[in-house]
Design an enzyme around this catalytic site. Structure first.
Site, PDB file in Angstrom:
ATOM      1  N   TYR A 196       0.895  -1.173  -0.018  1.00 59.30           N
ATOM      2  CA  TYR A 196      -0.029  -0.110  -0.145  1.00 59.30           C
ATOM      3  C   TYR A 196       0.781   1.388  -0.038  1.00 59.30           C
ATOM      4  CZ  TYR A 196      -3.405   3.558   1.675  1.00 59.30           C
ATOM      5  OH  TYR A 196      -4.232   4.729   1.731  1.00 59.30           O
ATOM      6  N   ASP A 291       9.376   2.637  -0.248  1.00 59.28           N
ATOM      7  CA  ASP A 291       8.401   3.468   0.634  1.00 59.28           C
ATOM      8  C   ASP A 291       8.799   3.171   2.119  1.00 59.28           C
ATOM      9  OD1 ASP A 291       6.027   4.368   1.926  1.00 59.28           O
ATOM     10  OD2 ASP A 291       4.589   3.419   0.668  1.00 59.28           O
ATOM     11  N   LYS A 319       5.213   8.847   9.439  1.00 57.28           N
ATOM     12  CA  LYS A 319       4.829   8.408  10.561  1.00 57.28           C
ATOM     13  C   LYS A 319       5.899   8.821  11.800  1.00 57.28           C
ATOM     14  CE  LYS A 319       2.362   4.368   8.843  1.00 57.28           C
ATOM     15  NZ  LYS A 319       1.089   4.761   8.998  1.00 57.28           N
TER      16      LYS A 319
END
Length: 479
Positions: A196, A291, A319
């Site tokens: 994702y 990623d 994050k």
């Protein structure tokens, strides 16, 4: 104790305490000439009663939310669609713990989906944020804090020579794809099933947990044209990638992947897979993009690329680098990054990008991670957690597999091994749902989907781990 005290106040405890006083048979008699005082020695008898698990207030708030927001949430996985039952409405967090609006206390292994690596509501981060707030929440102009965090990121992450801050992981992945296409002059992208990279149109093809949780193969509303140049392969399948390069010679701009998958559950890469991707992209004039929104500063200070010793051309972050505030970043080789406006022609902008609060939280989070022993602690508690869960689960007769790298982990209700999304889908999701609900009742909060990785923090103790394994042992026996 009836309550636990933290910097931000008094939190309800999982247990209530009743105290009764019993006088001894021989009262104390005051010496002659002094007034008699009843100083009878006493013994304290303590009885502990476990607080009953209830979600009444969560249910009330969530039912109201469903009339106000689609599905009652602002991110789908929070709705508990894949595990069933009443979603939990949080009230506060501190350290390794979370409290819901009904007063239930949980050991938290979600950590706001990864950012809370040093623990929730860290005192030093909060103090720094309070000072930053006094100067303003957003400038819309350059500030020195951007330089500080940029220098920290560049010095830590092997691939990053220049960085652009944005406001989310999705935004970072949008920007990095546009940049890869601008730099190479090509359009096609290879991504992997179950990985994702945010909810931008080109990425919503076999995209892992976000759509898997809802049982949707892709998202309606995404035009065919947006995904017609997105090519997919199974994770850890190097031969499939070689075939895509053969079929699309000179057309592929980039290969993007989660270097450790977290959005199909926890799936580590085979070392030869990452090495092969590095060689293939270099041979074919394509860019390799890691990623690292999830893995960056989590599995090692320099991310997965430091851990595995493989340097991509471009990377995305998020994050952890925001310390719990909205943030994202993309960066890489300087010659590529100079394509980004205003240095170059590839346009990307953001009103709140590099805002002083996110920069402050990120700086102080990374400073804490730099302290000796940080990653050793994450590895110690996380390994103990996973090994303990697998042991008690298998002892109770369940098929389980799982693993961890530093403070990132996962486990599946299947014998395994799990090397790709198709393997992950063999898990017994109905059994996971029962396990998840049982653990909530025992005071442990895992991600509400079989297809999500879990996270520990520097605030998690071995006592937390022991308590979690003891709770899991009960639940495994029940289900």
């Amino acid at each position: 104790m009836a309550a636990s005290i933290g910097v931000s106040g008094v939190y309800p405890a999982a247990e209530s305490v009743k105290i009764s006083w019993r006088p001894r048979n021989s009262p104390f008699v005051a010496p002659v000439g002094r007034s008699r005082v009843d100083c009878t020695p006493v013994k304290m008898a303590i009885s502990v009663e476990k607080k009953q698990f209830t979600v009444e207030k969560s249910e009330e708030i969530f039912n109201a939310a469903k009339e106000l927001m689609p599905g009652g949430v602002n991110s789908p996985v929070r709705a508990f669609k894949s595990v069933g039952g009443q979603p939990i409405v949080f009230d506060s967090v501190k350290g390794s713990r979370a409290w819901d609006v009904d007063g239930n206390e949980y050991i938290d292994y979600v950590g706001s989906w990864g950012p809370a690596i040093i623990g929730h509501a860290d005192d030093k981060v909060n103090a720094a944020l309070i000072e930053a707030l006094k100067k303003g929440t957003s400038f819309g102009a350059p500030c020195a804090l951007e330089n500080t965090l940029a220098e920290m990121v560049i010095s830590a992450v092997p691939s990053i020579e220049m960085v652009r801050f944005v406001n989310s992981g999705t935004e970072a992945c949008m920007g990095v794809l546009r940049l890869a296409r601008a730099f190479t002059g090509r359009d096609k992208l290879i991504k992997f099933e179950g990985c994702y990279h945010g909810h931008a149109d080109p990425y919503l093809v076999k995209a892992g947990s976000g759509v898997a949780t809802l049982g949707l193969p892709d998202s309606p509303g995404v035009p065919k044209a947006a995904t017609s140049v997105t090519l997919t392969a199974a994770y850890n399948d190097l031969e499939a990638v070689k075939e895509l390069f053969r079929q699309n010679k000179g057309e592929i701009a980039a290969v993007i992947l989660e270097p450790v998958v977290g959005n199909s559950g926890f799936i580590p890469p085979k070392k030869e897979f990452l090495l092969g991707l590095r060689e293939l992209t270099a041979e074919n004039g394509a860019l390799l993009i890691f990623d690292e929104v999830m893995t960056g500063f989590r599995i090692a200070y320099g991310g997965a690329q430091e851990y595995f010793g493989i340097t991509p051309d471009l990377s995305t972050l998020g994050k952890v680098i925001g310390g719990g505030l909205p943030v994202g970043a993309y960066g890489g080789r300087k010659d590529i990054m100079q394509m980004v406006a205003p240095a170059g022609p590839m346009y990307q902008a953001g009103t709140l990008s590099g805002n002083p609060l996110a920069m402050t939280a990120g700086i102080h989070t990374l400073l804490r991670l730099q302290q000796p022993g940080s990653y050793e602690h994450l590895e110690k508690v996380t390994k103990a957690l996973v090994e303990g869960l697998l042991e008690v689960g298998r002892k109770a007769g369940h098929e389980l597999c799982g693993g961890n790298i530093s403070g990132m982990f996962g486990f599946f209700f299947t014998q395994g091994p799990v090397d790709c999304f198709d393997d992950a889908k063999k898990s017994d999701t109905a059994k996971f749902a029962k396990f998840h609900r049982g653990m909530l009742e025992e005071g442990v909060y895992f991600a509400p989907s079989q297809f999500e990785a879990g996270f520990t923090s520097l605030a998690h103790s071995m006592e937390d781990i022991d308590q979690t394994i003891a709770a899991a042992e009960k639940v495994f026996r029940r289900i």
